[in-house]
Design a protein around this motif. Structure first.
Motif, PDB file in Angstrom:
ATOM      1  N   ASP A 128       3.986  45.516 -38.176  1.00  0.00           N
ATOM      2  CA  ASP A 128       2.796  44.691 -37.943  1.00  0.00           C
ATOM      3  C   ASP A 128       2.023  44.484 -39.245  1.00  0.00           C
ATOM      4  O   ASP A 128       1.560  43.372 -39.546  1.00  0.00           O
ATOM      5  CB  ASP A 128       1.884  45.361 -36.910  1.00  0.00           C
ATOM      6  CG  ASP A 128       2.364  45.149 -35.490  1.00  0.00           C
ATOM      7  OD1 ASP A 128       3.190  44.244 -35.278  1.00  0.00           O
ATOM      8  OD2 ASP A 128       1.925  45.897 -34.595  1.00  0.00           O
ATOM      9  N   SER A 161       3.704  40.849 -39.216  1.00  0.00           N
ATOM     10  CA  SER A 161       2.984  40.168 -38.133  1.00  0.00           C
ATOM     11  C   SER A 161       1.553  39.818 -38.511  1.00  0.00           C
ATOM     12  O   SER A 161       1.128  38.655 -38.392  1.00  0.00           O
ATOM     13  CB  SER A 161       3.000  41.040 -36.877  1.00  0.00           C
ATOM     14  OG  SER A 161       4.313  41.330 -36.484  1.00  0.00           O
ATOM     15  N   ASN A 162       0.792  40.814 -38.971  1.00  0.00           N
ATOM     16  CA  ASN A 162      -0.621  40.558 -39.292  1.00  0.00           C
ATOM     17  C   ASN A 162      -0.798  39.542 -40.428  1.00  0.00           C
ATOM     18  O   ASN A 162      -1.645  38.648 -40.331  1.00  0.00           O
ATOM     19  CB  ASN A 162      -1.330  41.869 -39.622  1.00  0.00           C
ATOM     20  CG  ASN A 162      -1.452  42.771 -38.403  1.00  0.00           C
ATOM     21  OD1 ASN A 162      -1.407  42.302 -37.266  1.00  0.00           O
ATOM     22  ND2 ASN A 162      -1.586  44.067 -38.634  1.00  0.00           N
ATOM     23  N   LYS A 208      10.390  39.230 -28.782  1.00  0.00           N
ATOM     24  CA  LYS A 208      10.700  40.173 -29.856  1.00  0.00           C
ATOM     25  C   LYS A 208      12.196  40.460 -29.900  1.00  0.00           C
ATOM     26  O   LYS A 208      12.814  40.463 -30.982  1.00  0.00           O
ATOM     27  CB  LYS A 208       9.922  41.473 -29.641  1.00  0.00           C
ATOM     28  CG  LYS A 208      10.042  42.484 -30.762  1.00  0.00           C
ATOM     29  CD  LYS A 208       9.120  43.663 -30.492  1.00  0.00           C
ATOM     30  CE  LYS A 208       9.098  44.648 -31.626  1.00  0.00           C
ATOM     31  NZ  LYS A 208       8.159  45.767 -31.361  1.00  0.00           N
ATOM     32  N   ASN A 245       6.134  38.959 -24.590  1.00  0.00           N
ATOM     33  CA  ASN A 245       6.231  39.388 -25.987  1.00  0.00           C
ATOM     34  C   ASN A 245       7.492  40.210 -26.228  1.00  0.00           C
ATOM     35  O   ASN A 245       8.150  40.082 -27.268  1.00  0.00           O
ATOM     36  CB  ASN A 245       4.993  40.203 -26.376  1.00  0.00           C
ATOM     37  CG  ASN A 245       3.751  39.339 -26.532  1.00  0.00           C
ATOM     38  OD1 ASN A 245       3.846  38.126 -26.708  1.00  0.00           O
ATOM     39  ND2 ASN A 245       2.591  39.952 -26.474  1.00  0.00           N
ATOM     40  N   ARG A 273      -0.090  36.075 -39.001  1.00  0.00           N
ATOM     41  CA  ARG A 273      -1.190  35.625 -38.140  1.00  0.00           C
ATOM     42  C   ARG A 273      -2.414  35.258 -38.977  1.00  0.00           C
ATOM     43  O   ARG A 273      -3.128  34.296 -38.667  1.00  0.00           O
ATOM     44  CB  ARG A 273      -1.539  36.724 -37.129  1.00  0.00           C
ATOM     45  CG  ARG A 273      -0.608  36.799 -35.947  1.00  0.00           C
ATOM     46  CD  ARG A 273      -1.168  37.673 -34.842  1.00  0.00           C
ATOM     47  NE  ARG A 273      -1.115  39.079 -35.203  1.00  0.00           N
ATOM     48  CZ  ARG A 273      -0.134  39.910 -34.850  1.00  0.00           C
ATOM     49  NH1 ARG A 273       0.874  39.448 -34.133  1.00  0.00           N
ATOM     50  NH2 ARG A 273      -0.156  41.175 -35.207  1.00  0.00           N
TER      51      ARG A 273
END
Length: 641
Positions: free
Chosen positions: A565, A569-570, A186, A182, A573
């Motif tokens: 995030d 990111s969240n 990143k 990761n 996802r």
């Protein structure tokens, strides 16, 4: 000796180690890799000693757009002036010491030879970056170090104990593997954001001036009417590239995560290569930024705020390497502050001294980790000076240097940046002075938690590093202690030797500060350093060391990762999960499209066989077709006449 040998030698080392790994059993691969970098250092030193007032420019390697009647030029070659010469000495000199250290540090790793191949590739690409005489060739090196960092940060992509018999050890190794992979992804992805800015800057400059050859572009910018808006925008685009590569706000979160790689990689990335590329880009583009005051002020403010962010984040970290990583973020901010204020020499000088003391600190941290069987939590250390007296001494030299204590190197380079900030903007100066105080505190905390007090570790008898590891540490400690004397300011009786040397390549803007004022500023900076160390000592004595709300915020790195995030990111996802649920609940249309695309790709995998001879035949056939096309076109043109 020609300049192209500088990147070519480590590149040859990379090729040999990758293509013929079995030809280098034991540690021979490590010594071969070290030898190629040492040879490159000798060439760099020879060229530095022979460098006069006129830069050295090699014969053009390639001419991408030879129609000069249109005033266009995309030729690429190598170029050595005082700025690039300093960079080649840093890359090869510090790089060689890290290579030697790694021979012992990585001696038990199953992928020992591959590790050194990647190190050689890293050094080669960085040399291409700093020697390039054009932005396109610089971008080749820029992308090369990005790829090398991806390979090295994720070097332990399958964990270090994936084949262990103990289930708990194997599960821990699997978690480590995920974290390492990761971290590498990143770094790669966040750097692509910066790369887009670099490319847009190149495109705009080519549109404005018809060349991307740096010396020629400098002459055209000076001789042509300045398109102010265009120059400002191009400099802002280049700043985006620099921010990505050097881990500045807002693209800073990849840099601390890069600690997932082996410790020598951390030293190489943070001290001598990749993260300094952004500072070099701005310094190399000084002729543009001097004409773009707004973009330059953006550079300065990004640097100041990043320096503050990195320092606050480092205050209460518990990983011995992450404290140093956030320190690098902060120190790079100092460099950006300097070059943003057009004090290019001060920024590059701090880049040089930072290479000395940060490489030293990372390698000392690696020796501690090695002695404690891969333990990295400073709360499980303490009292290590009894077990590792030489490494302790070298670490102390590094701490005093980064804290800006006279006579160590950081004192001279940080002072020059603070003087430039005071002359330009009082608020920038106050931020810089505050960061100096915080730097001394968190490095004092690092020192006291690792080296002083009662031993809290689990290893019964930690051992001192072996001579192969200690030798580079001793050299770096000497450089971190004495390197500042390369640029003694006038008010201390010096002649600014480094500034004078670098002034032949970049403008050295004099500050209108009286010597008495400069002396007061120096005393304030030294006071900040001593005050931070004293604070760390008192907190250590009382057993506190940054607890409370400030400690929690610092440990979470000011929640920047959590913010990203939540924002990016969240949600992404969640969208992916939602599409998957819908697809499985309806008729599998999305999955069908994916499988169709995968099937089409599979049909072409026969072409990528992995056999070198197949690729060689393909290249030969392609070359033959190109030559045939050119011949037919030439015959046709002759017939038309």
């Amino acid at each position: 000796m020609p300049l192209y040998l500088l990147p070519l030698l480590p590149l040859l080392g990379f090729a040999l180690l990758m293509l013929l790994p079995k030809a280098f059993p034991g540690k021979t691969g490590g010594w071969l890799a070290s030898g190629t970098v040492l040879a490159a250092f000798v060439i760099a030193l020879t060229r530095y000693l022979g460098l006069g007032g006129t830069p050295d420019q090699e014969t053009v390697i390639a001419n991408w757009l030879p129609n000069m009647a249109l005033g266009k030029n995309l030729s690429v070659g190598f170029y050595l002036d005082q700025l690039s010469s300093v960079m080649t000495l840093i890359i090869t000199g510090i790089g060689f010491l890290i290579h030697v250290y790694s021979v012992s540090y990585m001696s038990h790793d199953a992928k020992f030879t591959r590790f050194f191949a990647f190190l050689n590739f890293f050094v080669s690409m960085m040399l291409i970056l700093v020697l390039a005489d054009s932005y396109p060739l610089m971008f080749v090196g820029w992308e090369g170090v990005g790829m090398a960092s991806y390979l090295l940060i994720g070097f332990w992509f399958n964990g270090r104990n994936s084949e262990a018999s103990d289930r708990d050890v194997r599960e821990a190794s699997d978690r480590e593997a995920v974290a390492n992979s990761n971290a590498a992804r990143k770094a790669f992805i966040m750097n692509r954001i910066g790369d887009l800015g670099f490319m847009l800057g190149m495109f705009l400059l080519y549109k404005l001036y018809g060349t991307l050859n740096i010396p020629e572009l400098a002459a055209r910018v000076e001789g042509a009417s300045v398109v102010q808006a265009g120059i400002e925008l191009a400099c802002l685009f280049l700043l985006v590239g620099a921010v990505g590569k050097s881990g500045q706000l807002p693209l800073t979160t990849w840099l601390p995560d890069a600690m997932a790689g082996p410790t020598p990689v951390s030293a190489l990335i943070h001290a001598a290569t990749m993260v300094t590329a952004g500072v070099y880009l701005v310094a190399r583009s000084n002729f543009l930024y001097d004409l773009a005051p707004n973009a330059s002020m953006w550079v300065a403010w990004v640097g100041a705020l990043t320096a503050l962010y990195g320092a606050l984040s480092a205050l209460n970290q518990h990983d011995i390497k992450k404290i140093l990583a956030y320190s690098t973020v902060s120190q790079l901010g100092y460099m950006f502050l300097a070059v943003g204020l057009h004090s290019y020499s001060a920024g590059v000088f701090h880049l040089l001294t930072h290479a000395f003391f940060k490489a030293l600190l990372f390698l000392c941290a690696g020796a501690v980790i090695h002695a404690l069987h891969e333990e990295q939590d400073v709360r499980l250390m303490g009292g290590m000076r009894r077990f590792m007296p030489m490494t302790h001494l070298f670490s102390l030299m590094g701490v005093l240097a980064i804290a800006g204590i006279p006579i160590w190197s950081g004192f001279f380079s940080k002072d020059a940046i603070l003087a430039a900030a005071f002359d330009a903007n009082p608020l920038l100066y106050l931020i810089g002075l505050g960061v100096a105080f915080l730097t001394a505190f968190y490095m004092g905390r690092w020192y006291f938690l690792v080296w002083r007090g009662t031993y809290r570790g689990h290893v019964a008898h930690p051992h001192e590093a072996d001579p192969i590891m200690l030798a580079p540490l001793g050299i770096l400690a000497a450089l971190a202690t004495l390197g500042g004397f390369l640029n003694i300011p006038t008010f201390l009786g010096g002649n600014h030797a480094f500034d004078s040397f670098l002034s032949k390549a970049v403008p050295v803007h004099a500050h209108e500060i009286a010597h008495s004022t400069e002396l007061i500023l120096t005393l304030l900076a030294v006071g900040a350093g001593l005050g931070g160390l004293f604070w760390a000592w008192t907190e250590h004595r009382s057993g506190l060391l940054a607890h409370g709300p400030l400690g929690r915020t610092s440990a979470a790195a000011l929640y920047l990762n959590d913010l990203y995030d939540g924002l990016f990111s969240n949600p992404s996802r969640g969208v992916a999960y939602g599409l998957d649920v819908v697809d499985r609940g309806v008729d599998g249309t999305v999955g069908g499209i994916a499988r169709s695309a995968s099937g089409t790709g599979t049909a072409f995998t026969w072409w990528q066989s992995g056999f070198v001879r197949a690729y060689a035949v393909s290249m030969l056939l392609g070359t033959a077709l190109m030559v045939g096309y050119w011949a037919l076109k030439t015959i046709g043109m002759g017939g038309g006449q």
